[in-house]
Design a protein around this motif. Structure first.
Motif, PDB file in Angstrom:
ATOM      1  N   CYS A 163       0.868  -1.180   0.000  1.00 39.35           N
ATOM      2  CA  CYS A 163       0.000   0.000   0.000  1.00 39.35           C
ATOM      3  C   CYS A 163       0.906   1.232   0.000  1.00 39.35           C
ATOM      4  CB  CYS A 163      -0.873   0.002   1.256  1.00 39.35           C
ATOM      5  SG  CYS A 163      -1.776   1.541   1.526  1.00 39.35           S
ATOM      6  N   PHE A 167      -4.539  -6.808   2.203  1.00 39.67           N
ATOM      7  CA  PHE A 167      -5.595  -6.260   1.352  1.00 39.67           C
ATOM      8  C   PHE A 167      -6.755  -7.233   1.419  1.00 39.67           C
ATOM      9  CE2 PHE A 167      -2.388  -3.527   0.001  1.00 39.67           C
ATOM     10  CZ  PHE A 167      -2.855  -2.600  -0.916  1.00 39.67           C
ATOM     11  N   LYS A 224     -13.126  -6.722  -1.788  1.00 35.76           N
ATOM     12  CA  LYS A 224     -14.369  -5.973  -1.638  1.00 35.76           C
ATOM     13  C   LYS A 224     -15.520  -6.798  -2.205  1.00 35.76           C
ATOM     14  CE  LYS A 224     -12.753  -2.484  -3.983  1.00 35.76           C
ATOM     15  NZ  LYS A 224     -12.638  -1.180  -4.631  1.00 35.76           N
ATOM     16  N   ARG A 241      -8.735  -3.873  -1.439  1.00 36.79           N
ATOM     17  CA  ARG A 241      -8.433  -2.595  -0.805  1.00 36.79           C
ATOM     18  C   ARG A 241      -7.605  -2.864   0.445  1.00 36.79           C
ATOM     19  NH1 ARG A 241     -12.437   2.309   0.946  1.00 36.79           N
ATOM     20  NH2 ARG A 241     -10.767   3.763   1.352  1.00 36.79           N
ATOM     21  N   CYS A 278      -6.407   1.193   5.114  1.00 42.90           N
ATOM     22  CA  CYS A 278      -7.044   2.332   4.428  1.00 42.90           C
ATOM     23  C   CYS A 278      -8.560   2.251   4.573  1.00 42.90           C
ATOM     24  CB  CYS A 278      -6.662   2.360   2.951  1.00 42.90           C
ATOM     25  SG  CYS A 278      -4.979   2.883   2.633  1.00 42.90           S
ATOM     26  N   GLY A 279      -9.120   1.044   4.469  1.00 43.05           N
ATOM     27  CA  GLY A 279     -10.560   0.865   4.622  1.00 43.05           C
ATOM     28  C   GLY A 279     -11.024   1.241   6.017  1.00 43.05           C
TER      29      GLY A 279
END
Length: 124
Positions: free
Chosen positions: A54, A62, A65, A71, A75-76
């Protein structure tokens, strides 16, 4: 080095002045895969989690989704926190700048009395 930096085959081709086809040929020749190719392959296999790079958090997990694709989990989580803080700020502003429970503390006491369990005939 460019593969480790997380560049796609198109970005590598542009950086080295070769065609994308040439870059893909040499990636296959040396058994290398780009981060994007790894994501595509995992997405087709419906893998739930991957370890990728990332730009904000470095090497991390990650998650897939619901809509497909992946993602960064960190960050999510940060996006959810930002959204919740934004919604809370809007609700507080609509309530006159302070939390409604602070304003109506006596109402809260009355509500707790109303919602207490009913007395049974044994307790008379």
């Amino acid at each position: 080095m460019l593969v480790e930096a997380g560049l796609s085959s198109s970005q590598i081709a542009e950086a080295v002045g070769r065609t994308r086809t040439t870059v893909r040929h040499w990636l296959r020749e040396y058994g290398l895969t780009t981060q994007w190719a790894e994501r595509r392959r995992a997405s087709k296999a419906e893998v739930g989690e991957l370890t990728l790079h990332c730009p904000h958090h470095g090497q991390t997990t990650f998650r897939r989704k619901r809509t497909g694709g992946y993602r960064c989990a960190k960050c999510g989580s940060e996006a959810v926190s930002r959204r919740r803080r934004r919604i809370k700020r809007i609700l507080v502003e609509e309530a006159g700048g302070e939390c409604a429970l602070v304003v109506t503390r006596d109402v809260w006491r009355r509500l707790s009395f109303i919602t207490s369990p009913p007395m049974t005939s044994d307790s008379h």
